[in-house]
Scaffold this active site. Structure first.
Site, PDB file in Angstrom:
ATOM      1  N   ASP A 110      -6.547  -1.155   1.512  1.00  0.00           N
ATOM      2  CA  ASP A 110      -5.370  -2.013   1.710  1.00  0.00           C
ATOM      3  C   ASP A 110      -5.401  -2.422   3.191  1.00  0.00           C
ATOM      4  O   ASP A 110      -6.091  -1.804   4.008  1.00  0.00           O
ATOM      5  CB  ASP A 110      -4.106  -1.209   1.379  1.00  0.00           C
ATOM      6  CG  ASP A 110      -2.843  -1.877   1.882  1.00  0.00           C
ATOM      7  OD1 ASP A 110      -2.637  -3.065   1.576  1.00  0.00           O
ATOM      8  OD2 ASP A 110      -2.076  -1.224   2.599  1.00  0.00           O
ATOM      9  N   ASP A 128      -2.267  -4.177   5.345  1.00  0.00           N
ATOM     10  CA  ASP A 128      -1.025  -3.990   6.114  1.00  0.00           C
ATOM     11  C   ASP A 128      -0.461  -2.588   5.938  1.00  0.00           C
ATOM     12  O   ASP A 128      -0.205  -2.150   4.826  1.00  0.00           O
ATOM     13  CB  ASP A 128      -0.007  -5.039   5.683  1.00  0.00           C
ATOM     14  CG  ASP A 128      -0.404  -6.429   6.152  1.00  0.00           C
ATOM     15  OD1 ASP A 128      -0.453  -7.340   5.312  1.00  0.00           O
ATOM     16  OD2 ASP A 128      -0.708  -6.591   7.347  1.00  0.00           O
TER      17      ASP A 128
HETATM   18  C1  XBP Z   1       1.679  -6.146   2.755  1.00  0.00           C
HETATM   19  C2  XBP Z   1       2.529  -7.252   2.293  1.00  0.00           C
HETATM   20  C3  XBP Z   1       2.405  -8.583   2.958  1.00  0.00           C
HETATM   21  C4  XBP Z   1       2.801  -8.457   4.423  1.00  0.00           C
HETATM   22  C5  XBP Z   1       3.165  -9.810   4.992  1.00  0.00           C
HETATM   23  O1  XBP Z   1       0.408  -6.430   2.238  1.00  0.00           O
HETATM   24  O2  XBP Z   1       3.270  -7.081   1.351  1.00  0.00           O
HETATM   25  O3  XBP Z   1       3.305  -9.439   2.298  1.00  0.00           O
HETATM   26  O4  XBP Z   1       3.977  -7.659   4.511  1.00  0.00           O
HETATM   27  O5  XBP Z   1       2.057 -10.675   4.879  1.00  0.00           O
HETATM   28  P1  XBP Z   1      -0.657  -5.197   1.942  1.00  0.00           P
HETATM   29  P2  XBP Z   1       2.254 -12.121   4.195  1.00  0.00           P
HETATM   30  O6  XBP Z   1       0.026  -3.892   2.294  1.00  0.00           O
HETATM   31  O7  XBP Z   1      -0.965  -5.323   0.473  1.00  0.00           O
HETATM   32  O8  XBP Z   1      -1.830  -5.480   2.844  1.00  0.00           O
HETATM   33  O9  XBP Z   1       3.443 -12.753   4.875  1.00  0.00           O
HETATM   34  O10 XBP Z   1       0.957 -12.849   4.468  1.00  0.00           O
HETATM   35  O11 XBP Z   1       2.478 -11.818   2.748  1.00  0.00           O
HETATM   36 MG    MG Z   2       0.016  -1.947   2.702  1.00  0.00          MG
END
Ligand code: XBP
Ligand code: MG
Length: 272
Positions: free
Chosen positions: A9, A11
């Site tokens: 993953d 973020d």
């Molecule tokens: C985390 C999310 C993303 C980010 C914001 O993604 O839910 O929406 O918070 O990025 P992951 P965007 O943990 O699956 O990597 O504004 O581009 O969605």
């Molecule tokens: Mg994440």
């Protein structure tokens, strides 16, 4: 079944990006003339919804339902999110976001082994590219055989679509992989794709329910900077390396009937 791929993953897992996302949303709101401000407690609640556009809509549902009555709102959400993405990548390009403990080390170890690498994220490809370019360098992009992002799927986490997409592109079975995630939505998505999942928590997700994770850790750890084992068996290891991942997967599959999918309720939770 031997470990063939680690699916990261992005973020909250590779890097503590969510506060940069939060700040980017606020900058975009202000630049578009709105006085909305997402503080940390509110953002933590809004993270229940993955995807930045979906999150803005969720915010309107909760706090500004009148916005959803205006047909122009669909375009406004697209414009706000495009501006936010630009502000986010500016923050990342300025070096404000660094990788979490153990991520660079584990990626390099995987590269030196027979285990492949992939990404499965809800965020956009440009955000992933900005993060990797600014933390590890652009050559690292080639380390990931598959980069499954929010752009590739209809339904974002907790839907398993992004993981199913990654498995299909990798041509691997779920039991040959491990997912590394930070959130309940991410765990639910990986488990729904039948992928054993290791959790590393952060300030936004530490209070979430990680039932059925292989293990829950503070982070991946570094030699001399041990992780804190929060849930599950870690066999005396102090940082996550390829051998621990292989051990975790063996232990997980020994406790789960691969034919029946998982989690088999009650078996998923490792002894504390
Ligand atoms: C985390 C999310 C993303 C980010 C914001 O993604 O839910 O929406 O918070 O990025 P992951 P965007 O943990 O699956 O990597 O504004 O581009 O969605
Ligand atoms: Mg994440």
């Amino acid at each position: 079944m031997a470990l063939r791929c680690v699916i990261f993953d992005v973020d909250g897992t590779m890097a503590d990006t969510e506060d940069a996302h939060r700040r980017a949303f606020n900058i975009a709101f202000t630049e578009k003339g709105f006085d909305w401000h997402w503080d940390t407690p509110l953002y933590k609640e809004l993270l229940a919804v993955t995807g930045g556009k979906e999150r803005i809509r969720y915010f309107f549902q909760r706090s500004h339902p009148e916005m959803l009555k205006d047909p122009a709102t669909n375009v406004l959400i697209q414009e706000l999110h495009a501006l936010k993405t630009q502000k986010y990548t500016d923050l990342v390009d300025s070096g404000e976001v660094s990788l979490r403990p153990g991520v660079a080390r584990l990626l390099a170890e995987a590269r030196g082994s027979d285990v492949r690498l992939a990404i499965a994220t809800t965020t956009s490809p440009e955000n992933v590219t900005a993060l990797l370019n600014n933390t590890l360098g652009s050559m690292v992009l080639d380390w990931f055989e598959v980069m499954a992002t929010g752009a590739e799927v209809q339904n974002k986490k907790p839907s398993p679509e992004v993981y199913d997409y990654a498995l299909q592109k990798l041509d691997l079975k779920p039991e040959q992989c491990i997912a590394i995630e930070d959130s309940r939505n991410g765990l639910s998505a990986a488990l729904a794709a039948n992928i054993a999942t290791l959790i590393t928590v952060n300030e936004f997700t530490e209070d979430e329910d990680f039932t059925d994770a292989m293990a829950v850790l503070s982070d991946l750890g570094e030699p001399g900077q041990p992780f804190k084992a929060i849930e599950g068996e870690t066999f005396g290891w102090s940082h996550v390396d390829m051998d621990l991942l292989r051990q975790l997967l063996r232990h997980w599959h020994a406790r789960h009937d691969p034919g029946a999918g998982f989690p088999i309720s009650g078996l998923g939770r490792m002894p504390r």
